[in-house]
Enzyme design. Structure first.
Site, short mmCIF file in Angstrom:
data_model
loop_
_atom_site.label_atom_id
_atom_site.label_comp_id
_atom_site.label_asym_id
_atom_site.label_seq_id
_atom_site.Cartn_x
_atom_site.Cartn_y
_atom_site.Cartn_z
N HIS A 244 0.87 -1.13 -0.06
CA HIS A 244 -0.01 -0.03 0.09
C HIS A 244 0.99 1.20 0.00
O HIS A 244 1.98 1.14 0.57
CB HIS A 244 -0.88 0.09 1.25
CG HIS A 244 -1.78 -1.21 1.35
ND1 HIS A 244 -1.29 -2.24 2.18
CD2 HIS A 244 -3.05 -1.28 1.55
CE1 HIS A 244 -2.27 -3.13 2.19
NE2 HIS A 244 -3.23 -2.56 2.00
N ASP B 290 2.67 1.94 3.34
CA ASP B 290 3.60 0.75 3.83
C ASP B 290 4.89 1.29 3.51
O ASP B 290 6.01 0.93 4.40
CB ASP B 290 3.28 -0.46 3.10
CG ASP B 290 1.92 -1.15 3.15
OD1 ASP B 290 0.95 -0.59 4.24
OD2 ASP B 290 1.81 -1.79 2.59
N GLU C 247 -8.50 -13.64 -1.16
CA GLU C 247 -7.75 -14.03 0.14
C GLU C 247 -8.28 -15.24 0.74
O GLU C 247 -9.63 -15.08 1.00
CB GLU C 247 -7.73 -12.80 1.05
CG GLU C 247 -6.90 -13.14 2.15
CD GLU C 247 -6.60 -11.76 2.94
OE1 GLU C 247 -6.25 -10.86 2.29
OE2 GLU C 247 -6.56 -11.85 3.97
N HIS D 10 -10.54 -14.51 3.74
CA HIS D 10 -11.79 -13.46 3.58
C HIS D 10 -12.41 -14.46 2.98
O HIS D 10 -13.92 -14.38 3.34
CB HIS D 10 -11.54 -12.38 2.53
CG HIS D 10 -10.36 -11.38 2.94
ND1 HIS D 10 -10.03 -10.34 1.99
CD2 HIS D 10 -9.82 -11.39 4.02
CE1 HIS D 10 -9.27 -9.46 2.54
NE2 HIS D 10 -9.02 -9.77 3.81
N ASP E 102 -9.99 -11.71 10.94
CA ASP E 102 -9.04 -12.00 10.07
C ASP E 102 -7.60 -12.38 10.53
O ASP E 102 -6.89 -11.19 10.90
CB ASP E 102 -9.06 -10.76 8.93
CG ASP E 102 -8.49 -10.81 7.71
OD1 ASP E 102 -8.20 -12.04 7.35
OD2 ASP E 102 -8.16 -9.89 6.95
N ASP F 284 -0.38 -12.56 2.17
CA ASP F 284 -0.84 -11.63 2.97
C ASP F 284 -1.12 -12.34 4.40
O ASP F 284 -1.98 -12.59 4.90
CB ASP F 284 -2.42 -11.22 2.50
CG ASP F 284 -2.90 -9.66 2.96
OD1 ASP F 284 -2.25 -9.36 4.20
OD2 ASP F 284 -4.11 -9.32 2.85
C1 XUL Z 1 -7.04 -6.77 4.44
C2 XUL Z 1 -6.40 -7.06 3.33
C3 XUL Z 1 -5.54 -6.20 2.58
C4 XUL Z 1 -5.55 -6.22 1.25
C5 XUL Z 1 -4.81 -4.86 0.40
O1 XUL Z 1 -7.83 -7.77 4.97
O2 XUL Z 1 -6.43 -8.39 2.84
O3 XUL Z 1 -4.24 -6.02 3.06
O4 XUL Z 1 -4.88 -7.20 0.81
O5 XUL Z 1 -5.37 -3.79 0.76
CO CO Z 2 -5.57 -9.31 1.57
#
Ligand code: XUL
Ligand code: CO
Length: 439
Positions: A100, A103, A267, A270, A306, A338
């Protein structure tokens, strides 16, 4: 150049019998599996935010890890983070990274000072990428941490906040292009709501689509050729995130005519939060032609948040890699970890253990997925299960020749349907185990 992890050697493949904690047991980068090297199939990526920034804080506890890399001045800290990132990627044999905007460089008091800090670090990253032969998998903008985004960014109730987010995303796209990123991600950080009592859902979604369209049009106008991804998540930080899961994202994209422009970044954790399996989300994306990239991690099914753990569950990685192989790989994406160390795993060497565990788990997943396909029994079972659609009334249904009246006529003559066939779930689960653990 200063070494930040001087007690840890370059991690190499030593094979499944190795007891060396700093060796890969299953990830052998140059070995060919399913026609490509493991390096090409897996395209591992380091997530800057977890690895170089996250310090082990949680809701009840302060930092347990120090990520200042020996400096106190903000710009000096962020320069050292960059050097440390490339040392880690070299030692772990990771070719890609993701970030990001916030970051990689510290925020200044104004947007233009923040952008100046970003430019300085981006030129350092560009130099390090060339020296170390590393690539940017994707960039993104953090439009969720700063208090101005308390009610969202593209879905904020405040137009000045919307404008601020747009400006931030514009700059993040420019630096992603400057670093030749393969993609650009939109994860809807605070794009969601807490209560409908204060929310105009329709305007918020229309505005989100407006922002996405502006961003894509601008990116193309400056010659950015990478892929755009949306990363679904059902909740956290908001109670209800708009990009709930792949199906919800598809409906949104189709409504606003954006479905040809975006793919999804899936993800694993998620998916768990949406009460789907990782494989489910990958399958929905694959059969709709939008499987773009993956955030590789795992959650804890007993926790509703998460946890972003390094992935170690080989059943999940095997079925995920099966979907990815069936997709023909991830041409414009990769496997971005991640993932972060647990708060209690606070020593620098734990970073290595996390990545080695995750890379080996996905390497095992790739090896097993390839064996599933070559073994053929599971795929043959699925094919046979639907064979009634290959001839007779089934072929008429699939081709569209059969009208509902024809089906009624057919059913009336049938009496009862015989031989529907067992689903054989336990038999298939046993086949999977025999492929995974048999010789
Ligand atoms: C948050 C997440 C983020 C995204 C990128 O749950 O997964 O870090 O991957 O913004
Ligand atoms: Co992510």
């Amino acid at each position: 150049m200063k070494e930040y992890f001087s007690n840890i050697p370059k991690v190499r493949y030593e094979g499944p019998d190795s007891k060396n904690p700093f060796a890969f047991k299953f990830y052998n980068p140059e070995e060919k599996i399913a026609g490509k090297t493991m390096r090409e199939q897996l395209k591992f990526s380091l997530a800057y935010w977890h690895t170089l920034d996250a310090e082990g804080t949680d809701m009840f506890g302060r930092a347990t890890m120090d990520k200042s890399f020996g400096e106190t001045d903000p710009m000096a800290i962020y320069k050292n983070k960059a050097y440390a990132a490339f040392e880690l990627m070299d030692k772990l044999d990771i070719d890609y990274f993701c970030f990001h905007d916030r970051d990689i460089a510290p925020e200044g008091p104004t947007l233009s000072e923040t952008n100046k800090n970003l430019d300085e670090i981006v030129s350092l990253l560009k130099k390090l990428m060339a020296e170390h032969n590393k690539k940017l998998l994707w960039g993104t903008a953090n439009t969720f941490s700063h208090p101005r985004y308390v009610h969202g960014a593209g879905t904020s109730c405040n137009a000045s906040v919307f404008a601020f987010a747009a400006a931030q995303i514009k700059k993040a796209i420019e630096i992603t292009k400057e670093l030749d990123g393969c993609g650009y991600v939109f994860w809807g950080g605070r794009e969601g709501y807490e209560t409908l009592l204060n929310t105009d859902m329709e305007l918020e979604l229309d505005n989100m689509a407006r922002l996405l369209k502006m961003a894509v049009d601008y990116a193309r106008s400056i010659g950015f050729k990478g892929e755009f991804f949306i990363e679904p998540k059902p909740k956290e930080p908001t109670k209800h995130q708009y990009d709930y899961d792949v199906s919800t994202v598809l409906a949104f994209l189709r409504k606003y005519g954006l479905d040809k422009v975006f793919k999804v970044n899936i993800e694993a954790n998620h998916a768990t939060l949406a009460q789907h399996t990782f494989q489910h989300e990958l399958r929905v994306a694959r059969i709709n032609g939008v499987l773009g990239s993956v955030d590789a991690n795992q959650g804890d099914v007993m926790l509703g948040w998460d946890t972003d753990q390094f992935p170690t569950n080989v059943y999940d990685t095997a079925l995920a890699m099966y979907e990815i192989l069936k997709n023909g790989g991830l041409p414009s994406g990769g496997l971005n970890f991640d993932s972060k160390n647990r708060r209690g795993s606070f020593e620098p060497e734990d970073i290595f253990h996390g990545f080695i565990a995750g890379m080996d788990a996905f390497a095992l997943g790739l090896r097993i997925a390839d064996r599933i396909i070559r073994d053929g029994r599971l795929e043959q079972f699925v094919k046979d299960r639907y064979k009634s659609y290959q001839s007779g009334i089934g072929a008429d249904i699939v081709s569209g020749r059969a009208k509902i009246e024809d089906l009624e006529k057919y059913a009336l003559k049938l009496g009862e349907v015989n031989a529907i066939g067992s689903g054989r779930q336990e038999y298939l689960e046993d086949i999977l185990n025999s492929i995974m653990f048999g010789k």
